[in-house]
Design an enzyme around this catalytic site. Structure first.
Site, short mmCIF file in Angstrom:
data_model
loop_
_atom_site.label_atom_id
_atom_site.label_comp_id
_atom_site.label_asym_id
_atom_site.label_seq_id
_atom_site.Cartn_x
_atom_site.Cartn_y
_atom_site.Cartn_z
CE LYS A 52 33.33 -18.98 75.03
NZ LYS A 52 32.43 -18.84 73.98
CB SER A 60 33.55 -21.53 71.20
OG SER A 60 32.72 -20.29 71.52
CB SER A 119 29.63 -20.39 71.18
OG SER A 119 30.42 -20.67 69.98
N1 GLN Z 1 30.57 -22.16 65.54
C1 GLN Z 1 30.62 -20.91 65.15
C2 GLN Z 1 32.01 -20.62 64.71
O1 GLN Z 1 32.83 -21.26 64.75
C3 GLN Z 1 29.95 -19.96 66.33
C4 GLN Z 1 30.97 -19.70 67.15
C5 GLN Z 1 30.47 -18.98 68.47
O2 GLN Z 1 29.36 -18.66 68.48
N2 GLN Z 1 31.56 -18.29 69.26
O3 GLN Z 1 32.50 -19.37 64.61
#
Ligand code: GLN
Length: 483
Positions: free
Chosen positions: A76, A151, A175
């Site tokens: 990532k 994400s 995410s």
């Molecule tokens: N959807 C969550 C957020 O927008 C989690 C994102 C994540 O786990 N990086 O914060």
């Protein structure tokens, strides 16, 4: 070749059926051919990959072995990679080449893994759809009109499209697990402190945790083995011995106590997903598990608490991107204030700016007690709910998401609608617990995930339960058409 799992690749390399260089060349060609459809990579690292593959082949020829030796993966794009762009999905860091490798990157490289590239992601890991990336949205290989989740949507889409067998990802509020659910993968968010955060660009430091995304629990075990462990460079890393996760995939589920929270099956859950979750419960019962209804009474407060704590930490973490020390700088600033304002205004996208504003507001004098402190108290209540539940059960099971992957653009103008989709995943981050999502069936051709949660440091238990389930079901073997 591209259908092989990490475990199959390890056997093939050990049996000299193919070399890591051959495999790497095949996958790089496949990425060049198919990635334009899904946009899962921000950067490709062909030269690095081929030199790492060659080195891995030499190490094997000299008698070395190891499940990751010569195995192709991707990171990532928030794991720092020395001399290679580490963008975090943002224009702010488009020109940033990390001066060092993240611990996770260094550990996997030392184990002989081959880095094919850096995967697309929501900007600064903020999102659940992978639409906030400066490099464009990622598409779901199961239906190119739908989001892959976020994400870590790039890592998920790439693995789901069989561009590579596994990838690293991070999970601050879901995410890893949510994109795993949306793309028919297995993804594990480890216990907070299990995997080093050193060199992992911070979103919300008390919630962020790196982990594996792969097609099977068996492969997650292999990748987690290469990522986990104490790191003196990360003050929140925990010095607990790392078990042999692959060796632990043999336990019987006879008598395993599975807790199913009654709050999970409320009005917001798509009834077709509820049915698939009940089917997975029946499957686990056949393997000997005992089901018990439990309650997590404070779950309803978790989303508001998370969406105060995460932006608060983000507003602090992202203050370092000031146009001076890192990344993007605006053209011809008039003075210092103009430099700050325009560099941040032009370098950050709208979701990141929204979170910085919300976070700065929640932390400001006069509002701190009302929002941030309150949210921290809720966080403790959420954790206490889990602690009482784990006195009675060994794992907690439920849906990973209330709905399947939505259409691209469907929630972009309504951030709160997207935040609500995190209802089942964020509690594990607030409590610091490990969680796993695994394939449980399909709704309208789109994958659905079932989530398992366990007590601290019981990643091995999650992987074993998922592995036993996968030995008896075939959802995880389904491949998206066209890939
Ligand atoms: N959807 C969550 C957020 O927008 C989690 C994102 C994540 O786990 N990086 O914060």
């Amino acid at each position: 070749m591209h259908h092989m799992t990490l475990a199959e690749i390890a056997r093939g390399l050990a049996d000299k059926k193919f070399s890591s260089v051959e495999l790497t060349q095949t996958l790089l060609a496949r990425i060049a051919q198919l990635d334009p459809q899904i946009n899962s990579f921000i950067s490709l690292t062909q030269d690095l990959a081929l030199s790492q593959a060659k080195a891995a082949d030499e190490r094997r020829a000299n008698g070395e072995s190891g499940a990751l030796l010569g195995a192709p993966i991707a990171h990532k794009d928030l794991f720092c990679t020395q001399g290679i762009r580490t963008s975090c999905g943002s224009k702010m860091l488009d020109n940033f080449k990390a001066p060092y490798d993240a611990t996770v990157v260094a550990k996997l490289a030392a184990a002989g893994a081959v880095t094919l590239g850096k995967t697309n992601m929501d900007e600064f890991a903020m999102g659940s759809a992978n639409e906030s990336s400066w490099y464009g949205a990622v598409k779901n290989p199961w239906n190119l009109e739908h989001v892959p989740g976020g994400s870590s949507g790039g890592s998920a889409a790439a693995v789901a499209a069989r561009l590579l067998p596994a990838a690293t990802a991070t999970d601050t509020g879901g995410s890893i697990r949510q994109p795993a659910a949306f793309t028919n993968l297995t993804g594990l968010k480890p216990t907070y402190g299990r995997v080093s955060r050193w060199g992992m660009i911070a979103y919300a430091s008390s919630l962020d945790q790196g982990g594996p995304l792969a097609r099977t629990a068996e492969d997650c075990a292999i990748l987690l083995q290469g990522m986990a462990g104490f790191d003196p460079n990360d003050s929140t890393s925990i010095d607990e011995p790392v078990p042999d996760y692959s060796a632990g995939l043999t336990g019987s589920l006879q008598g395993l106590r599975i807790g199913v929270p009654k709050e999970y099956f409320s009005a917001g859950l798509d009834p077709r997903i509820a049915e698939l979750i009940h089917n997975s419960i029946k499957e686990l019962e056949k393997l000997g598990a005992v089901i018990k209804e439990i309650s997590l009474p404070n779950m309803q407060h978790a989303i508001p608490a998370y969406y105060v704590i995460a932006p608060a930490e983000a507003s602090s973490n992202l203050s370092r991107f000031d146009g001076v020390r890192f990344g993007y700088r605006c053209e011809n600033p008039e003075n210092l204030e103009d430099l700050y304002k325009r560099s941040r205004g032009e370098g950050f996208g709208s979701e990141v700016q929204r979170r910085i504003m919300v976070g700065a507001y929640a932390l400001s004098a006069g509002y701190y007690d009302a929002y941030y402190l309150k949210a921290q108290k809720i966080r403790r209540l959420v954790k206490n709910d889990f602690m009482s539940a784990f006195n009675e059960v060994d794992i907690i099971l439920g849906p990973t998401t209330p709905n399947p992957a939505w259409k691209l653009g469907a929630k972009s103008s309504d951030p709160v609608a997207a935040y609500l989709e995190d209802v089942y995943t964020i509690t594990a981050n607030l409590a610091g617990l490990p969680g796993l999502s695994m394939p449980a069936g399909f709704v309208d051709g789109l994958p659905v995930g079932v989530q398992l949660l366990a007590p601290y440091f019981q990643e091995g238990r999650l992987l074993n339960v998922a592995h036993q389930y996968q030995l008896n079901t075939d959802w995880h073997t389904r491949t998206p058409t066209g890939f």
